[in-house]
Write a protein that holds these residues in place. Sequence first.
Motif, mmCIF file in Angstrom:
data_model
loop_
_atom_site.group_PDB
_atom_site.id
_atom_site.type_symbol
_atom_site.label_atom_id
_atom_site.label_comp_id
_atom_site.label_asym_id
_atom_site.label_seq_id
_atom_site.Cartn_x
_atom_site.Cartn_y
_atom_site.Cartn_z
ATOM 1 N N PRO A 19 -21.406 99.121 -13.013
ATOM 2 C CA PRO A 19 -20.690 98.675 -14.219
ATOM 3 C C PRO A 19 -20.039 99.844 -14.932
ATOM 4 O O PRO A 19 -20.516 100.984 -14.876
ATOM 5 C CB PRO A 19 -21.805 98.058 -15.075
ATOM 6 C CG PRO A 19 -23.039 98.786 -14.659
ATOM 7 C CD PRO A 19 -22.867 99.052 -13.193
ATOM 8 N N TRP A 20 -18.960 99.550 -15.628
ATOM 9 C CA TRP A 20 -18.228 100.582 -16.368
ATOM 10 C C TRP A 20 -18.252 100.324 -17.870
ATOM 11 O O TRP A 20 -17.820 101.166 -18.643
ATOM 12 C CB TRP A 20 -16.794 100.662 -15.869
ATOM 13 C CG TRP A 20 -16.081 99.336 -15.851
ATOM 14 C CD1 TRP A 20 -15.279 98.810 -16.835
ATOM 15 C CD2 TRP A 20 -16.108 98.363 -14.806
ATOM 16 N NE1 TRP A 20 -14.810 97.572 -16.467
ATOM 17 C CE2 TRP A 20 -15.302 97.267 -15.205
ATOM 18 C CE3 TRP A 20 -16.728 98.304 -13.546
ATOM 19 C CZ2 TRP A 20 -15.105 96.134 -14.423
ATOM 20 C CZ3 TRP A 20 -16.542 97.178 -12.770
ATOM 21 C CH2 TRP A 20 -15.730 96.108 -13.198
ATOM 22 N N ASP A 21 -18.751 99.152 -18.274
ATOM 23 C CA ASP A 21 -18.918 98.849 -19.694
ATOM 24 C C ASP A 21 -19.947 97.729 -19.821
ATOM 25 O O ASP A 21 -20.460 97.225 -18.803
ATOM 26 C CB ASP A 21 -17.590 98.470 -20.356
ATOM 27 C CG ASP A 21 -16.907 97.254 -19.728
ATOM 28 O OD1 ASP A 21 -17.556 96.521 -18.932
ATOM 29 O OD2 ASP A 21 -15.728 97.020 -20.034
ATOM 30 N N ALA A 22 -20.252 97.342 -21.062
ATOM 31 C CA ALA A 22 -21.286 96.334 -21.275
ATOM 32 C C ALA A 22 -20.899 94.987 -20.672
ATOM 33 O O ALA A 22 -21.743 94.283 -20.114
ATOM 34 C CB ALA A 22 -21.552 96.179 -22.772
ATOM 35 N N GLY A 23 -19.620 94.629 -20.765
ATOM 36 C CA GLY A 23 -19.181 93.342 -20.227
ATOM 37 C C GLY A 23 -19.346 93.251 -18.725
ATOM 38 O O GLY A 23 -19.860 92.243 -18.205
ATOM 39 N N SER A 24 -18.942 94.296 -18.002
ATOM 40 C CA SER A 24 -19.100 94.270 -16.540
ATOM 41 C C SER A 24 -20.570 94.290 -16.158
ATOM 42 O O SER A 24 -20.983 93.663 -15.172
ATOM 43 C CB SER A 24 -18.344 95.428 -15.897
ATOM 44 O OG SER A 24 -18.812 96.680 -16.363
#
Length: 227
Positions: A19-24
């Motif tokens: 993941p690259w951010d909280a959403g991903s």
Amino acid sequence: MRALHEARAPGDPLVLPGPWDAGSARIFADAGFGALATTSHGAARALGYEDGACPADEMFAAVARIVRAVDVPVSADIERGYGLPPAEVAARLLDTGAVGCNLEDTHEGALVDVARQADFLAGVRDALGPAPFLNARVDTYLRGSSDPLAAALERGRAYVAAGADSVYPFRAPPEDLAVLSAELGVPVNALAEPGGPYPAAVTRITFGGALATRASAATADLAQHLR
């Protein structure tokens, strides 16, 4: 995280989306993955930086947001520690809530001396304590070694002796991964393309920045469609 690597059957590697951010991170966790391993490349791009140019404060903050967003263990890709001393690398990693990290042996585009890197990893290991999972990346296939397998074996052995729990020979071909897995006695991490095929010899699979890059390309296609 360590328990997830143990006693894995042949052909059943631990697959860790990046993941690259909280959403991903939430997307991957909701899909059923039992652990995640962040991508520094993807996180940097999501924050508006080129790969390798993200400041330490912003990267550690991004890791902390990812950890808070999910209920599964998260390992953090923190490049080579952003020039911080080992004790500070460990303290800042633990502050994020991550259960492990990936540390590479490249600095400013060149391989770090093997003894220097082993000392750095030993310092991080000592400061972390025994629980967090330490994945040591080996860049001999990336940086043009004349004999990358021999160099990877030398570095891998030194890093395991320094306290690394696994070794990540970045971009090693399948036949060399088999040798490294047999010789090093610890889990070997392979870089794979999304969807595989996954190398049979290893027990840990990550994707670098490939998943973030694919998502970015899909967004670019959508932008062109909307325009």
